[in-house]
Structures are given as structure tokens and as C-alpha cells.
Design a protein around this motif. Structure first.
Motif, PDB file in Angstrom:
ATOM      1  N   MET A  27       0.888  -0.965  -0.081  1.00 24.68           N
ATOM      2  CA  MET A  27      -0.036   0.060  -0.072  1.00 24.68           C
ATOM      3  C   MET A  27       0.943   1.203   0.123  1.00 24.68           C
ATOM      4  SD  MET A  27      -2.848  -1.670   0.261  1.00 24.68           S
ATOM      5  CE  MET A  27      -2.106  -3.275  -0.321  1.00 24.68           C
ATOM      6  N   LEU A  28       0.547   2.343  -0.661  1.00 28.01           N
ATOM      7  CA  LEU A  28       1.155   3.500  -0.928  1.00 28.01           C
ATOM      8  C   LEU A  28       0.381   4.908  -0.687  1.00 28.01           C
ATOM      9  CD1 LEU A  28       3.645   2.464  -3.777  1.00 28.01           C
ATOM     10  CD2 LEU A  28       4.374   3.282  -1.791  1.00 28.01           C
ATOM     11  N   ASP A  29       0.771   5.619  -0.228  1.00 32.37           N
ATOM     12  CA  ASP A  29       0.065   7.156  -0.199  1.00 32.37           C
ATOM     13  C   ASP A  29       1.403   8.184  -0.004  1.00 32.37           C
ATOM     14  OD1 ASP A  29      -2.067   8.806  -0.394  1.00 32.37           O
ATOM     15  OD2 ASP A  29      -2.049   8.892   1.853  1.00 32.37           O
ATOM     16  N   THR A  30       0.893   9.332  -0.296  1.00 31.56           N
ATOM     17  CA  THR A  30       1.769  10.497   0.023  1.00 31.56           C
ATOM     18  C   THR A  30       0.993  11.543   0.527  1.00 31.56           C
ATOM     19  OG1 THR A  30       1.259  11.690  -2.272  1.00 31.56           O
ATOM     20  CG2 THR A  30       2.865   9.938  -2.345  1.00 31.56           C
ATOM     21  N   GLU A  31       1.694  12.601   1.227  1.00 33.86           N
ATOM     22  CA  GLU A  31       1.470  13.966   1.703  1.00 33.86           C
ATOM     23  C   GLU A  31       2.272  14.751   1.019  1.00 33.86           C
ATOM     24  OE1 GLU A  31      -1.444  13.929   3.296  1.00 33.86           O
ATOM     25  OE2 GLU A  31      -1.463  11.846   3.953  1.00 33.86           O
ATOM     26  N   PHE A  32       1.799  16.050   0.563  1.00 31.91           N
ATOM     27  CA  PHE A  32       2.616  16.998  -0.303  1.00 31.91           C
ATOM     28  C   PHE A  32       1.894  18.398  -0.274  1.00 31.91           C
ATOM     29  CE2 PHE A  32      -0.488  15.336  -3.059  1.00 31.91           C
ATOM     30  CZ  PHE A  32      -1.223  16.343  -3.490  1.00 31.91           C
ATOM     31  N   MET A  33       2.563  19.417  -0.427  1.00 34.15           N
ATOM     32  CA  MET A  33       2.321  20.738  -0.387  1.00 34.15           C
ATOM     33  C   MET A  33       2.317  21.257  -2.008  1.00 34.15           C
ATOM     34  SD  MET A  33       1.706  21.027   2.913  1.00 34.15           S
ATOM     35  CE  MET A  33       1.873  22.935   3.238  1.00 34.15           C
ATOM     36  N   ARG A  34       0.993  22.050  -2.070  1.00 33.30           N
ATOM     37  CA  ARG A  34       1.277  22.685  -3.215  1.00 33.30           C
ATOM     38  C   ARG A  34       0.214  23.881  -3.357  1.00 33.30           C
ATOM     39  NH1 ARG A  34      -0.414  19.030  -8.675  1.00 33.30           N
ATOM     40  NH2 ARG A  34       0.977  19.893 -10.182  1.00 33.30           N
ATOM     41  N   THR A  35       0.823  25.002  -2.824  1.00 34.65           N
ATOM     42  CA  THR A  35      -0.052  25.999  -2.508  1.00 34.65           C
ATOM     43  C   THR A  35       0.557  27.107  -3.551  1.00 34.65           C
ATOM     44  OG1 THR A  35      -0.418  25.504  -0.272  1.00 34.65           O
ATOM     45  CG2 THR A  35      -0.819  27.646  -0.814  1.00 34.65           C
ATOM     46  N   ASP A  36       1.536  27.363  -3.477  1.00 28.94           N
ATOM     47  CA  ASP A  36       2.284  28.360  -4.274  1.00 28.94           C
ATOM     48  C   ASP A  36       3.333  27.931  -5.475  1.00 28.94           C
ATOM     49  OD1 ASP A  36       1.201  30.566  -2.923  1.00 28.94           O
ATOM     50  OD2 ASP A  36       2.377  30.008  -1.055  1.00 28.94           O
ATOM     51  N   THR A  37       3.362  26.505  -5.766  1.00 30.50           N
ATOM     52  CA  THR A  37       4.138  26.294  -6.550  1.00 30.50           C
ATOM     53  C   THR A  37       3.325  25.458  -7.834  1.00 30.50           C
ATOM     54  OG1 THR A  37       4.286  23.910  -5.333  1.00 30.50           O
ATOM     55  CG2 THR A  37       5.857  25.656  -5.085  1.00 30.50           C
ATOM     56  N   PHE A  38       4.197  25.126  -8.927  1.00 28.19           N
ATOM     57  CA  PHE A  38       3.571  24.524 -10.121  1.00 28.19           C
ATOM     58  C   PHE A  38       3.710  23.168  -9.971  1.00 28.19           C
ATOM     59  CE2 PHE A  38       4.173  22.203 -13.956  1.00 28.19           C
ATOM     60  CZ  PHE A  38       3.330  22.785 -14.828  1.00 28.19           C
ATOM     61  N   LEU A 197       3.371  20.376 -24.837  1.00 25.71           N
ATOM     62  CA  LEU A 197       3.001  21.802 -24.318  1.00 25.71           C
ATOM     63  C   LEU A 197       2.025  22.313 -25.459  1.00 25.71           C
ATOM     64  CD1 LEU A 197       6.549  23.317 -23.736  1.00 25.71           C
ATOM     65  CD2 LEU A 197       4.987  22.413 -22.184  1.00 25.71           C
ATOM     66  N   GLU A 198       2.001  22.141 -26.838  1.00 25.56           N
ATOM     67  CA  GLU A 198       1.048  22.333 -27.508  1.00 25.56           C
ATOM     68  C   GLU A 198      -0.400  22.135 -27.458  1.00 25.56           C
ATOM     69  OE1 GLU A 198       3.719  20.674 -28.257  1.00 25.56           O
ATOM     70  OE2 GLU A 198       4.917  22.006 -29.594  1.00 25.56           O
ATOM     71  N   ASP A 199      -0.334  21.140 -26.557  1.00 19.87           N
ATOM     72  CA  ASP A 199      -1.953  20.606 -26.197  1.00 19.87           C
ATOM     73  C   ASP A 199      -2.620  21.294 -24.975  1.00 19.87           C
ATOM     74  OD1 ASP A 199      -1.976  19.083 -28.511  1.00 19.87           O
ATOM     75  OD2 ASP A 199      -1.627  17.231 -27.313  1.00 19.87           O
ATOM     76  N   TYR A 200      -1.697  22.203 -24.312  1.00 15.45           N
ATOM     77  CA  TYR A 200      -2.302  22.918 -22.904  1.00 15.45           C
ATOM     78  C   TYR A 200      -3.522  23.688 -23.233  1.00 15.45           C
ATOM     79  CZ  TYR A 200       0.798  20.173 -19.828  1.00 15.45           C
ATOM     80  OH  TYR A 200       1.363  19.286 -19.475  1.00 15.45           O
ATOM     81  N   GLU A 226       3.095  28.017 -20.065  1.00 16.64           N
ATOM     82  CA  GLU A 226       3.426  26.561 -19.351  1.00 16.64           C
ATOM     83  C   GLU A 226       4.901  26.693 -19.168  1.00 16.64           C
ATOM     84  OE1 GLU A 226       2.264  22.836 -17.916  1.00 16.64           O
ATOM     85  OE2 GLU A 226       1.041  24.749 -18.783  1.00 16.64           O
ATOM     86  N   THR A 227       5.786  27.185 -20.075  1.00 11.96           N
ATOM     87  CA  THR A 227       7.078  27.121 -20.181  1.00 11.96           C
ATOM     88  C   THR A 227       7.710  27.888 -19.041  1.00 11.96           C
ATOM     89  OG1 THR A 227       7.441  26.627 -22.382  1.00 11.96           O
ATOM     90  CG2 THR A 227       9.303  27.494 -21.397  1.00 11.96           C
ATOM     91  N   VAL A 228       7.227  29.015 -18.914  1.00 14.39           N
ATOM     92  CA  VAL A 228       7.459  30.117 -17.638  1.00 14.39           C
ATOM     93  C   VAL A 228       7.051  29.609 -16.237  1.00 14.39           C
ATOM     94  CG1 VAL A 228       7.078  32.058 -16.702  1.00 14.39           C
ATOM     95  CG2 VAL A 228       7.446  32.076 -19.026  1.00 14.39           C
ATOM     96  N   ALA A 229       5.822  28.788 -16.146  1.00 12.35           N
ATOM     97  CA  ALA A 229       5.385  28.025 -14.890  1.00 12.35           C
ATOM     98  C   ALA A 229       6.471  27.317 -14.670  1.00 12.35           C
ATOM     99  CB  ALA A 229       3.963  27.925 -15.191  1.00 12.35           C
ATOM    100  N   ARG A 230       6.800  26.266 -15.454  1.00 14.22           N
ATOM    101  CA  ARG A 230       7.580  25.396 -15.088  1.00 14.22           C
ATOM    102  C   ARG A 230       9.039  25.844 -14.714  1.00 14.22           C
ATOM    103  NH1 ARG A 230       6.201  20.414 -19.258  1.00 14.22           N
ATOM    104  NH2 ARG A 230       4.038  20.527 -18.979  1.00 14.22           N
ATOM    105  N   GLU A 231       9.282  26.703 -15.523  1.00 14.53           N
ATOM    106  CA  GLU A 231      10.865  27.137 -15.149  1.00 14.53           C
ATOM    107  C   GLU A 231      11.034  27.983 -13.803  1.00 14.53           C
ATOM    108  OE1 GLU A 231      11.751  29.796 -18.494  1.00 14.53           O
ATOM    109  OE2 GLU A 231      12.357  28.112 -19.470  1.00 14.53           O
ATOM    110  N   GLN A 232       9.846  28.719 -13.381  1.00 13.10           N
ATOM    111  CA  GLN A 232       9.973  29.299 -12.288  1.00 13.10           C
ATOM    112  C   GLN A 232       9.060  28.650 -10.944  1.00 13.10           C
ATOM    113  OE1 GLN A 232       8.097  33.316 -12.828  1.00 13.10           O
ATOM    114  NE2 GLN A 232       9.433  33.976 -14.701  1.00 13.10           N
ATOM    115  N   ASP A 233       8.433  27.449 -11.420  1.00 12.26           N
ATOM    116  CA  ASP A 233       7.787  26.781 -10.356  1.00 12.26           C
ATOM    117  C   ASP A 233       6.772  27.440  -9.765  1.00 12.26           C
ATOM    118  OD1 ASP A 233       7.163  24.545  -9.012  1.00 12.26           O
ATOM    119  OD2 ASP A 233       8.685  24.667  -7.485  1.00 12.26           O
ATOM    120  N   VAL A 234       5.830  27.938 -10.569  1.00 14.46           N
ATOM    121  CA  VAL A 234       4.537  28.809  -9.764  1.00 14.46           C
ATOM    122  C   VAL A 234       3.393  28.310 -10.705  1.00 14.46           C
ATOM    123  CG1 VAL A 234       6.049  30.904  -9.269  1.00 14.46           C
ATOM    124  CG2 VAL A 234       4.956  30.645 -11.485  1.00 14.46           C
TER     125      VAL A 234
END
Length: 365
Positions: A27-38, A197-200, A226-234
């Protein structure tokens, strides 16, 4: 109180993986944070073989090779609940995904227990167990974790084993265990084949309302975003929100000063990205006859889509499988447009869906 081992170093991870690696199911699970990041920030991994339970600290471990090996071991089935975000965590942290995979949310739907069951509802429905979710939004990156957080985390895998067993037994009795495994493979295949990226831009709901040339402009805007969001992780919306991308593609302001007339486009965004946006908007997006997005169905197609939806509803009742799991709304529309099953509806779905689709398509307009 449930017993568990907290794993906070490389040696501990290797030992915990060794202890479960011979089990047929984990069995597997995760806890993570994703408030201000991509990207999700991994904060905790939960692992259990049904007897031993481990809370693994990704903030302290540097050598993930043992867990990667477990993920790639074809003889160990990995069980999770509602797995999509967990897969993002694994991909980010490990560069590997768990296969073979069984998602208990999908399995419960295939077995007729209900569609889209959250973990609380799953345990209540299958096991009559009530758990609280008070720690869901707590700070999982703090150290040390509180006792309440640890107990909450371990319960996510402690109860997953008996829930899995109920679903497995039901599907084996129904002859659908292969369906569940197939859905797991499909899920992993989708996660591994990241959309280009062309499909987003296709994810923006009102994009189809734009002209073909405006759609091409929107596509260019979304590739850049999409490119900028990934590069800046936002988050994407921190760059430019969807609705603003639509307005930009429609109105094509020609200089940074004109951008201020776009409702919702803030001065700070214009300062940071105004010239780039204007450069994207200035491109001559000629209509080459290739319409990027499908127009809505015409009246005859809509009638057939309704007939197909009704037929799939009836089939779902007969199989005790929710229509959403048999065919999504998009699957139904695409199948009508293509006059054959939409891509992705192969495997166990094909023999049950093909006859009703052919029947609907055989009816004269």
C-alpha cells in the motif's frame, strides 16, 4: 494508536523496502504541499505491507534507488487511492512510477460500490470505518511532524489493505480483476506520456469559441505560459489566468500600454511580461485550414450523442459500472465525430461498447 516506523535516512529506507519487497501487494500514499508552486513538494510517503507500516521522510533521504526498484518490480502490485496527484509526486521525486498499479477508487467503481469515492467514503462504504480528515491541510513540511499528523498518515495505508481486499474479492467474483489491472496500466501510460506543450490550450473550456486563427494565438500564449510556470515553479494562473489568455488572443493588443485595457491583467504582470506578450500577439497566425479544436456537434451528431449516452447509461446499469467510467462525455462526442470508438477505449471497453456504438451509428440521420 497505530504502530509505525519513521524512516529518515538512506539505510532506513533500504531496510524498509527490503522488508516489504517479497510481499505480493503493498500500500502507498503521499502527503505533499502545493499552494504556491507549479510542482507538488513531496512531504511524506506512506508504505505498508498490511503488517508493517512506514512513514518515509523525503526531506531527509537522498538515495531513492530501493524505492525505485520496488516501483519497477513487476511481481509486487502497488495499491493507492485516487492516484493522479500521487503520481505527480513520484515523478517529481523519483522519476519513476509504480507499476503494476491498482487504484482503489477505480476498483470500487468497477465493482459497483460507487463512482469517485473519496477515502473517507470508501472506508465507510466497504469497511464501516469512520476516519477524520482534520490533518489534510496541515503543514506537512514542518519537522518534527506532530503525533496527530503521523497517526493520520499511517491510517491512510493501514485501512487501505482491507479495503483493497474487499474490492479484489468482489472483482474476482465478477470476473473483472483484469479490468482493474488494465485501468492501472492505462493510468501509468498516461502519466508517462506527458501531454505536449502544444496541447495545453485545449484545457481552457471556452477555447473552442475562438476563431481558428485566435485559437492558434491562444496555443502560442499557453505554450509560453506553461514554459514560464515550469521554469519558475509557480502556478499557471500566477503568470496569466485562463480568461485573460482568451481575451489576449481575441483582442491582440499591439503594445504594452494597450495591455492595461485587458481586464484582470495587473500592472505587475505587464511590467514582467508585457513585451513578451506583445511579441506573441504580433505573430501572423494565418488560418491554414487546420482548425485546432473541434467545433460543437451539429444537430444530427447531438442526437446520436444523446442516444449513445442513453445506451451507455443502460449498459452501466446492466454492468453496475458508472457511465463516467465506461465513456466520458468527451469520449462520447469523439466517438460520434470519428464514427468509431474514440482513442483510449480499447481493452475491456471495446467488446462492450462497440455493439452499442454501431447500433447508434446505424440509425439514419
Amino acid at each position: 494508536m497505530s504502530d509505525f516506523s519513521f524512516v529518515a535516512d538512506n539505510a532506513g529506507l533500504a531496510d524498509s523496502i527490503a522488508s516489504v519487497a517479497q510481499c505480493p501487494v503493498v500500500m502507498l500514499d503521499t502527503e505533499f504541499m502545493r499552494t504556491d508552486t507549479f510542482y507538488p513538494i513531496p512531504a511524506l510517503l506512506q508504505l505498508s505491507d498490511g503488517t508493517s507500516h512506514y512513514l518515509i521522510d523525503p526531506l531527509a533521504i537522498t538515495d531513492w534507488a530501493p524505492l525505485v526498484a520496488l516501483f519497477r518490480n513487476p511481481n509486487v502490485i502497488k495499491v493507492l487511492h485516487s492516484v493522479s496527484e500521487d503520481l505527480e509526486v513520484f515523478q517529481r521525486l523519483l522519476g519513476a512510477l509504480p507499476r503494476p498499479l491498482l487504484d482503489t477508487q477505480v476498483g470500487a467503481a468497477l465493482a459497483g460500490f460507487g463512482v469517485g469515492l473519496g477515502y473517507q467514503r470508501l472506508l465507510d462504504t466497504l469497511l464501516g470505518i469512520a476516519i477524520d480528515k482534520d490533518e489534510t491541510r496541515s503543514n506537512w513540511l514542518q519537522r518534527p511532524l506532530s503525533d496527530a499528523q503521523c497517526q493520520y498518515a499511517v491510517l491512510d495505508v493501514l485501512h487501505l489493505m482491507p479495503a483493497f481486499e474487499v474490492i479484489r474479492d468482489a472483482l474476482e467474483e465478477q470476473g473483472r480483476m483484469s479490468w482493474w489491472l488494465e485501468e492501472g496500466d492505462r493510468c501509468i501510460d498516461r502519466a508517462e506520456q506527458q501531454a505536449p506543450l502544444e496541447d495545453y490550450f485545449r484545457k481552457i473550456k471556452s477555447a473552442w469559441r475562438l476563431s481558428p486563427t485566435d485559437q492558434l494565438c491562444l496555443r502560442a500564449l499557453c505554450i509560453w505560459r506553461e514554459t514560464v510556470a515550469r521554469e519558475q515553479d509557480v502556478p499557471r494562473g500566477r503568470i496569466v489566468k485562463d480568461a485573460i489568455c482568451i481575451e489576449l488572443a481575441k483582442r491582440r493588443p499591439s503594445h504594452p500600454g494597450a495591455l492595461s485595457k485587458i481586464k484582470g491583467l495587473t500592472p505587475s504582470v505587464i511590467r514582467r511580461h508585457g513585451e513578451t506578450l506583445c511579441d506573441i500577439l504580433a505573430v501572423d497566425y494565418r488560418d491554414d485550414g487546420q482548425i485546432p479544436l473541434e467545433f460543437p456537434l451539429n444537430s444530427a451528431q447531438k442526437a446520436k450523442a444523446k442516444a449513445l449516452r442513453d445506451a451507455v447509461d443502460g449498459l452501466g446499469d446492466e454492468l453496475a459500472v458508472p457511465r463516467e467510467l465506461l465513456m466520458s462525455k468527451r469520449d462520447i462526442e469523439d466517438s460520434i465525430r470519428l464514427e468509431r470508438l474514440a482513442p483510449g477505449l480499447d481493452g475491456w471497453r471495446s467488446p462492450v461498447l462497440t455493439p452499442i456504438l454501431n447500433e447508434v451509428l446505424s440509425v439514419n440521420d
